[in-house]
Design an enzyme around this catalytic site. Structure first.
Site, PDB file in Angstrom:
ATOM      1  N   ASP A  63       1.230  -1.152  -0.301  1.00 55.22           N
ATOM      2  CA  ASP A  63      -0.414  -0.166  -0.056  1.00 55.22           C
ATOM      3  C   ASP A  63       1.014   1.496  -0.166  1.00 55.22           C
ATOM      4  OD1 ASP A  63       1.005  -0.685   2.664  1.00 55.22           O
ATOM      5  OD2 ASP A  63      -0.928   0.796   3.828  1.00 55.22           O
ATOM      6  N   GLU A  72       0.114  -1.132   5.558  1.00 52.74           N
ATOM      7  CA  GLU A  72       1.085  -0.676   6.234  1.00 52.74           C
ATOM      8  C   GLU A  72       1.464   1.285   6.809  1.00 52.74           C
ATOM      9  OE1 GLU A  72       5.896   0.644   7.337  1.00 52.74           O
ATOM     10  OE2 GLU A  72       4.031   1.405   6.131  1.00 52.74           O
TER      11      GLU A  72
END
Length: 420
Positions: A90, A185
């Site tokens: 991400d 994350e």
């Protein structure tokens, strides 16, 4: 044009992969309750699974939570600890990740880099000291309207390039190598649904660091604090002596924070901070969120107590209001775990040196998936991936740094085999 660039760099597997990965929007969403927080993260994860299968890694798969697991089998008769390499797919919600147009500034000459789609976005050498080490290298940026996504698609690309090399060069001896790509994350949930039993690794490394040659074995410890301010609401025409506006209470709390210390903009090095991140509400009730950071748990507690005292002092002026003060543990300093496994750090430093670099051990003013993984039972320091100016339109990485990071991974698995 991008196809031509990728052909030029076909010998640099990490870079060609990276140029492809950054064009896939994988931005996470801190306000989403789902896992992963955005389905589009799986677009890249599905591609990674297919590429791993194409390399001959037969167990590569994507689970329902958005995690990619894969195994490079051992090719040695030695009993070698199982090592995992991890990166997150991400990108930060702080800056748009849609429509990324990667650009390569070939043989960079040392001048400021003006991004073409927004000429107000300038990567200035004076503000990016690591750039001074990149003269003659090839710098990858976005075009000026989005972030690049080097955090952490550089790490993803480096792990994939190393996996390709190991699968194509069976003469390079290594133990079992696990690959883990995580979602979310950037919103603090990168390990929330990870299955360490399925992963089956003894030690791990995140590829999510910054400067060439660096290894981070110490992170912030982190808590979040959520204040729910309950004021007294009444009709403003009849409010004298009755109204206690929750928005004003929140404003007084924020105004009471120190102006020259204890904030991200006034601290550096090993100094921690108290940082307001979000506010919402009406005169009756306001929610005010903070993140608290320090390298020690004792330092966290001190800052949380400091914030609580501010709240108490402000409430003296609002006798009928109250504030719910909630502390949420986020992650802890990985150093507390890694100190018990010195070989994990020492071998990584050796792998960096073998790549022809000067190894430098650092503390990071932040956290990684490795922070949580370490406390979950997988000791996991952080190796440089080459990413810089992350979470911004000025993000950059160099082709050469990415290739060095790939070499470090390859060196590291061999060192673990040799020392076993």
């Amino acid at each position: 044009m991008l196809e031509i660039i990728m052909k030029k760099y076909q010998m640099f597997s990490a870079s060609t992969r990276f140029l492809k990965y950054v064009q896939i929007d994988t931005q996470s969403d801190p306000n989403s309750p789902s896992n992963p927080s955005t389905e589009k993260q799986k677009d890249l994860s599905r591609l990674l699974v297919q590429e791993l299968l194409d390399l001959g890694i037969t167990d590569a798969h994507l689970d329902e939570w958005g995690y990619v697991y894969a195994t490079i089998p051992s090719n040695t008769e030695k009993h070698v600890p199982t090592i995992c390499f991890c990166s997150h797919v991400d990108t930060s919600p702080d800056c748009s990740g849609a429509g990324v147009k990667p650009l390569i500034h070939f043989n960079w000459d040392g001048t400021d880099i003006v991004l073409p789609d927004d000429s107000t976005q300038v990567i200035k050498v004076a503000e990016h000291p690591d750039l001074k080490e990149q003269i003659g290298n090839d710098i990858i940026t976005a075009s000026g309207t989005t972030l690049l996504g080097a955090d952490n698609k550089a790490g993803v690309a480096e792990i994939m390039a190393a996996a390709e090399y190991l699968m194509q060069n069976p003469d390079v001896k290594h133990g079992t190598v696990k690959i883990l790509f995580t979602p979310d994350e950037e919103v603090g949930r990168g390990t929330e649904k990870v299955d360490l039993k399925k992963l089956g690794a003894d030690f791990g490394y995140t590829m999510d660091g910054e400067s060439l040659g660096t290894l981070e074995d110490e992170t912030f410890s982190a808590d979040a604090v959520s204040l729910t301010i309950h004021g007294i609401s009444t009709h403003p025409g009849f409010a004298k002596g009755k109204l206690e506006n929750a928005m004003k209470i929140a404003g007084d709390i924020l105004a009471a924070l120190p102006k020259d210390t204890l904030s991200p903009e006034t601290t550096e090095g090993m100094e921690g901070f108290i940082h307001p991140t979000q506010i919402s509400g009406i005169q009756e009730a306001v929610k005010l969120d903070f993140i608290i950071r320090d390298f020690t748990v004792a330092g966290l507690y001190e800052k949380e107590s400091f914030l609580q005292n501010i709240v108490n002092q402000v409430l003296v002026n609002y006798p009928n209001s109250r504030v719910d003060f909630k502390v949420i543990e986020q992650y802890r300093n990985m150093k507390e775990v890694l100190v018990n496994y010195p070989q994990v750090v020492d071998f990584a430093l050796e792998a960096i040196e073998q790549a022809g670099l000067k190894a430098e051990k650092r503390s990071i003013r932040g956290g990684t998936d490795g922070s949580r993984l370490s406390f979950m039972g997988l000791p996991c320091p952080n190796i440089f991936a080459g990413e810089h100016a992350f979470h911004s339109k000025l993000e950059w990485v160099s082709v050469q740094d990415m290739e060095k990071a790939t070499q470090v991974i390859i060196n590291l698995v061999q060192i673990w085999e040799q020392r076993s």
